[in-house]
Design a protein around this motif. Sequence first.
Motif, PDB file in Angstrom:
ATOM      1  N   GLY A 226      -8.186  14.835   1.222  1.00 12.38           N
ATOM      2  CA  GLY A 226      -7.873  14.164   2.482  1.00 12.38           C
ATOM      3  C   GLY A 226      -7.767  12.665   2.309  1.00 12.38           C
ATOM      4  O   GLY A 226      -6.857  12.024   2.867  1.00 12.38           O
ATOM      5  N   GLU A 227      -8.672  12.095   1.518  1.00  9.55           N
ATOM      6  CA  GLU A 227      -8.667  10.648   1.277  1.00  9.55           C
ATOM      7  C   GLU A 227      -7.375  10.198   0.601  1.00  9.55           C
ATOM      8  O   GLU A 227      -6.736   9.229   1.015  1.00  9.55           O
ATOM      9  CB  GLU A 227      -9.871  10.291   0.393  1.00  9.55           C
ATOM     10  N   ILE A 228      -6.983  10.909  -0.432  1.00  8.58           N
ATOM     11  CA  ILE A 228      -5.756  10.564  -1.149  1.00  8.58           C
ATOM     12  C   ILE A 228      -4.539  10.701  -0.225  1.00  8.58           C
ATOM     13  O   ILE A 228      -3.669   9.819  -0.185  1.00  8.58           O
ATOM     14  CB  ILE A 228      -5.592  11.464  -2.391  1.00  8.58           C
ATOM     15  N   THR A 229      -4.502  11.779   0.541  1.00  6.14           N
ATOM     16  CA  THR A 229      -3.366  12.037   1.430  1.00  6.14           C
ATOM     17  C   THR A 229      -3.204  10.945   2.478  1.00  6.14           C
ATOM     18  O   THR A 229      -2.089  10.462   2.736  1.00  6.14           O
ATOM     19  CB  THR A 229      -3.526  13.400   2.127  1.00  6.14           C
ATOM     20  N   LEU A 230      -4.304  10.526   3.079  1.00  8.88           N
ATOM     21  CA  LEU A 230      -4.177   9.528   4.154  1.00  8.88           C
ATOM     22  C   LEU A 230      -3.731   8.165   3.626  1.00  8.88           C
ATOM     23  O   LEU A 230      -2.989   7.440   4.304  1.00  8.88           O
ATOM     24  CB  LEU A 230      -5.467   9.437   4.966  1.00  8.88           C
ATOM     25  N   TRP A 231      -4.143   7.808   2.398  1.00 11.90           N
ATOM     26  CA  TRP A 231      -3.711   6.517   1.852  1.00 11.90           C
ATOM     27  C   TRP A 231      -2.269   6.556   1.360  1.00 11.90           C
ATOM     28  O   TRP A 231      -1.573   5.542   1.384  1.00 11.90           O
ATOM     29  CB  TRP A 231      -4.650   6.036   0.756  1.00 11.90           C
ATOM     30  N   VAL A 232      -1.811   7.728   0.942  1.00 10.01           N
ATOM     31  CA  VAL A 232      -0.373   7.878   0.668  1.00 10.01           C
ATOM     32  C   VAL A 232       0.402   7.672   1.962  1.00 10.01           C
ATOM     33  O   VAL A 232       1.454   7.017   1.988  1.00 10.01           O
ATOM     34  CB  VAL A 232      -0.076   9.265   0.062  1.00 10.01           C
ATOM     35  N   GLY A 233      -0.128   8.212   3.062  1.00 10.12           N
ATOM     36  CA  GLY A 233       0.503   8.023   4.365  1.00 10.12           C
ATOM     37  C   GLY A 233       0.570   6.567   4.770  1.00 10.12           C
ATOM     38  O   GLY A 233       1.607   6.091   5.259  1.00 10.12           O
ATOM     39  N   VAL A 234      -0.517   5.832   4.566  1.00 16.06           N
ATOM     40  CA  VAL A 234      -0.534   4.404   4.891  1.00 16.06           C
ATOM     41  C   VAL A 234       0.523   3.660   4.073  1.00 16.06           C
ATOM     42  O   VAL A 234       1.248   2.806   4.604  1.00 16.06           O
ATOM     43  CB  VAL A 234      -1.932   3.805   4.625  1.00 16.06           C
ATOM     44  N   PHE A 235       0.637   3.997   2.801  1.00 15.82           N
ATOM     45  CA  PHE A 235       1.634   3.329   1.963  1.00 15.82           C
ATOM     46  C   PHE A 235       3.048   3.597   2.468  1.00 15.82           C
ATOM     47  O   PHE A 235       3.885   2.691   2.507  1.00 15.82           O
ATOM     48  CB  PHE A 235       1.508   3.780   0.508  1.00 15.82           C
ATOM     49  N   LEU A 236       3.328   4.834   2.857  1.00 16.54           N
ATOM     50  CA  LEU A 236       4.669   5.153   3.367  1.00 16.54           C
ATOM     51  C   LEU A 236       4.982   4.363   4.636  1.00 16.54           C
ATOM     52  O   LEU A 236       6.108   3.883   4.815  1.00 16.54           O
ATOM     53  CB  LEU A 236       4.780   6.652   3.650  1.00 16.54           C
TER      54      LEU A 236
END
Length: 301
Positions: A226-236
């Motif tokens: 979940g942590e990795i996924t949400l920060w990928v989202g922030v980058f996008l």
Amino acid sequence: MAEDQQEQQSSGKWVGVIGVVVIIGTLIAWAGSSGAVTVAGPPALAVAVAACFLVQWVAFAFAYARQTETFYDLTGALTYVTVTVGLLVAAPSPDARTWVLAGCVLLWAVRLGGFLFARVRRFGGDDRFDEIKPNFWRFCATWTIQALWVSLTAMAAWVAISSPVRPGGALAAACLWVGLVLWVAGFALETTADLQKWRFKEDRSNQGRFIRDGVWAWSRHPNYLGEITLWVGVFLVAAPVLRGWQWVAVLSPVFVTFLLTRVSGIPMLERKAEKRWGDDADYEEYKRSTPVLVPVVGRRG
């Protein structure tokens, strides 16, 4: 004499680590500040990164004097909050993307910081600090590394918030919505995993056992996924804003992924679990049938 020499070598090692971390922080602040708004002269992002280090060092001085790590995680979370709010105030004409990025960072930081602080208060201190706290330079290095962790993790959001660029068009809109969906999915997964594990540990009948129910049945580390996924989202969400050297912000999801999968996250917990339950047939079956991080469709029934 030998012990004194060994202690000096150890101190020198951690002083070197602190120096390297500060240099890395300086370089990313310089790169990310390209085109950023200024605050009384200096670029806002550079001020933000400097504030991260200053806050951690002040907190370290208090923590070392008290020999406690109780508010280590809380300090990190508060740093995210204060710096993000500061950049938002300094942002020129914030648009919807700016508010979304700020909201994502603030919600995540408040939720995670509060959870980690409550966990320490409820279940005791973090045993990883037992050998670290008495050593001045090693303990200082830990707080300094936290400053870099805060800076790198939030870099994509902070660069975009402090930039005067306000992108439009279909691609920028797509990045905003896809990134936001990923953030929501990651935030929900991380929160669910943390709550399920909290309730599991609260049940005294589970003492000495490992969790394998709920989202933990699909991944051995769903909170990290979940942590990795949400920060990928922030980058996008932030990507359409980035220009030139500001693309250093891609280090945000890369750093989070590397840290959790190769350094202090999964490797450390896997070793700890193996040491504790390595002879347990149920744990061996759980390891065999459950992916370390990313669930595999159809692997578990």
